[in-house]
Design an enzyme around this catalytic site. Structure first.
Site, PDB file in Angstrom:
ATOM      1  N   TYR A 138       0.814  -1.214   0.000  1.00 15.57           N
ATOM      2  CA  TYR A 138       0.000   0.000   0.000  1.00 15.57           C
ATOM      3  C   TYR A 138       0.850   1.268   0.000  1.00 15.57           C
ATOM      4  CZ  TYR A 138      -4.207  -2.757   0.981  1.00 15.57           C
ATOM      5  OH  TYR A 138      -5.249  -3.646   0.921  1.00 15.57           O
ATOM      6  N   LYS A 189       2.435 -15.260   2.526  1.00 18.27           N
ATOM      7  CA  LYS A 189       2.354 -16.006   1.269  1.00 18.27           C
ATOM      8  C   LYS A 189       3.787 -16.392   0.916  1.00 18.27           C
ATOM      9  CE  LYS A 189      -0.030 -17.480  -2.295  1.00 18.27           C
ATOM     10  NZ  LYS A 189      -0.892 -18.655  -2.181  1.00 18.27           N
ATOM     11  N   ASP A 221      -4.043 -17.810   1.645  1.00 22.09           N
ATOM     12  CA  ASP A 221      -5.201 -18.432   0.990  1.00 22.09           C
ATOM     13  C   ASP A 221      -5.833 -19.475   1.912  1.00 22.09           C
ATOM     14  OD1 ASP A 221      -2.730 -19.624   0.627  1.00 22.09           O
ATOM     15  OD2 ASP A 221      -3.160 -20.436  -1.352  1.00 22.09           O
ATOM     16  N   ASP A 245      -5.899  -6.404   5.655  1.00 21.10           N
ATOM     17  CA  ASP A 245      -7.044  -5.631   5.185  1.00 21.10           C
ATOM     18  C   ASP A 245      -8.171  -6.585   4.793  1.00 21.10           C
ATOM     19  OD1 ASP A 245      -8.645  -3.668   4.186  1.00 21.10           O
ATOM     20  OD2 ASP A 245      -7.353  -3.109   2.510  1.00 21.10           O
ATOM     21  N   ASP A 249     -11.655  -7.977   7.289  1.00 16.69           N
ATOM     22  CA  ASP A 249     -13.044  -7.799   6.834  1.00 16.69           C
ATOM     23  C   ASP A 249     -13.764  -9.138   6.815  1.00 16.69           C
ATOM     24  OD1 ASP A 249     -12.883  -5.067   6.468  1.00 16.69           O
ATOM     25  OD2 ASP A 249     -13.881  -5.138   4.513  1.00 16.69           O
TER      26      ASP A 249
END
Ligand code: NAD
Length: 354
Positions: A138, A189, A221, A245, A249
């Site tokens: 980001y 990851k 994942d 992020d 959620d």
């Protein structure tokens, strides 16, 4: 306790007003609380043509903690990017050095039916997601849209994490795990990304300093899958900015009620910005329909993390539990047979229960 209060946009002013009622009730009980209001987001743009006016940043820097409502609204959607409300949020996080974002996802027994998952999967759920907030793809440079030699256009971003960034957030994660069930799962990851391989290496090193904590590593994942398959296996999830992020959620929706979820963003000295996880909900703004409990629970997190007052945090959480037990519900968590109330009435009920 010096608190900067930034209501922001949409339902922000309504929900923050309920949280400040709680703070005022605590003040009349003898706590030394000072509150000063400032503008942020669209409200900052309206007041000073800046989503984070200088005065707001100064006020926030001078305070011990910041209570924020939410930012954003349709009327600001066409402003140039630096003027958009969410820039105020990104800049205040950066300006205050808030690198650790804590988002608890817990299911209240009274609201177990609000989840879209079966109650046996989510009842008793209590996870803390810790997301690194100021690094990763980001913020990485270079980024942009460029034209390649063959004339084709290409969008690109850069993912990176420095050792110190990983170390400091990992320490926060292990310290939180020590106060909870002493289990930490670091999500990355590492099978594909070099940044993640490095993340895993550093987290494993920090883990050695916390031998009482059971540490595990999981690919993002798989974590996304496990969160809906068997979410109760997690205690603390530690992860980077982009994975956090998305996963936070997902985790918040396990509880089924976005209006119930608080968050904290902390700096190295536990100074923090506290806000509900949801946005400014322009569709219901100004109608006394918003659920203020996420914002009130954010005050509980503030008492716990910035002011070290677990006793007051528990009192606020207890008051929230009590109003739920009494059957009071705002529209977002309403079910047959319960008593539907507005935002202000919910705030009043919490103060009474407190
Ligand atoms: P949102 O969270 O504002 O709303 C999503 C849905 O949840 C809406 O139907 C809304 O009515 C409902 N909702 C949210 N909070 C609620 C509450 N407390 N009580 C009852 N219902 C509630 O997300 P969105 O619609 O995607 O975004 C709306 C605006 O908020 C946009 O401008 C967006 O950029 C902004 N936003 C801000 C933040 C923030 O300030 N941290 C976070 C997310 C979105």
């Amino acid at each position: 306790m010096k608190i900067a209060v930034l209501p922001g946009d949409g339902i922000g002013p309504e929900i923050v007003a309920q949280a400040t009622k709680v703070l005022e009730a605590l003040r009349s009980d003898g706590l030394k609380i000072e509150m000063e209001h400032g503008h942020i987001g669209g409200a900052g743009y309206d007041a000073a043509k800046d989503p984070l006016p200088e005065a707001t940043l100064k006020l926030s820097k001078e305070a011990d903690a910041v209570l924020l409502g939410a930012v954003g609204g349709y009327q600001y959607d066409n402003l140039p990017r630096p003027m958009r409300p969410e820039q105020g949020l990104l800049r205040i996080r950066k300006g205050l050095g808030l690198f650790a974002n804590l988002r608890p996802a817990m299911v209240y027994p009274e609201l177990v039916n609000a989840s879209t998952l079966r109650s046996d999967i989510v009842s008793g759920l209590d996870i803390m997601i810790l997301r690194e907030l100021t690094g990763d793809i980001y913020f990485g440079q270079p980024r942009g849209i460029r034209t390649l030699e063959n004339g084709e256009r290409q969008g690109f971003d850069t993912m990176h994490y420095s050792e110190s960034e990983i170390r400091r957030v990992a320490h926060v994660g292990f310290q939180i795990a020590m106060k909870r069930n002493k289990k930490l799962c670091s999500v990355d990851k590492a099978n594909v990304l070099d940044t993640s391989m490095f993340w895993r290496e550093i987290v494993s090193e920090v883990a050695k300093e916390y031998p009482q904590v059971v540490t595990s590593h999981m690919y993002v994942d798989n974590a996304a899958m496990q969160l809906v398959r068997a979410p109760k296996q997690f205690d603390v999830i530690l992860t980077g900015n982009i994975f956090g992020d998305i996963l936070s959620d997902e985790a918040s929706m396990l509880t089924g009620s976005i209006g119930m979820l608080p968050s904290a963003s902390l700096d190295a000295n536990n100074k923090g910005l506290y806000e509900p996880c949801h946005g400014s909900a322009p569709d219901i703004a100004g109608k006394d329909l918003a659920n203020p409990l996420a914002t009130i629970l954010s005050v509980a997190m503030m008492m716990y993390y910035t002011f070290g007052r677990a006793d007051i945090a528990q009192r606020i959480e207890g008051a929230v539990r009590k109003v739920l037990q009494q059957g009071l519900r705002t529209g977002d968590i309403y079910e047959e047979g319960k008593q539907k109330v507005g935002c202000a009435a919910m705030g009043d009920a919490v103060v009474k229960a407190l």
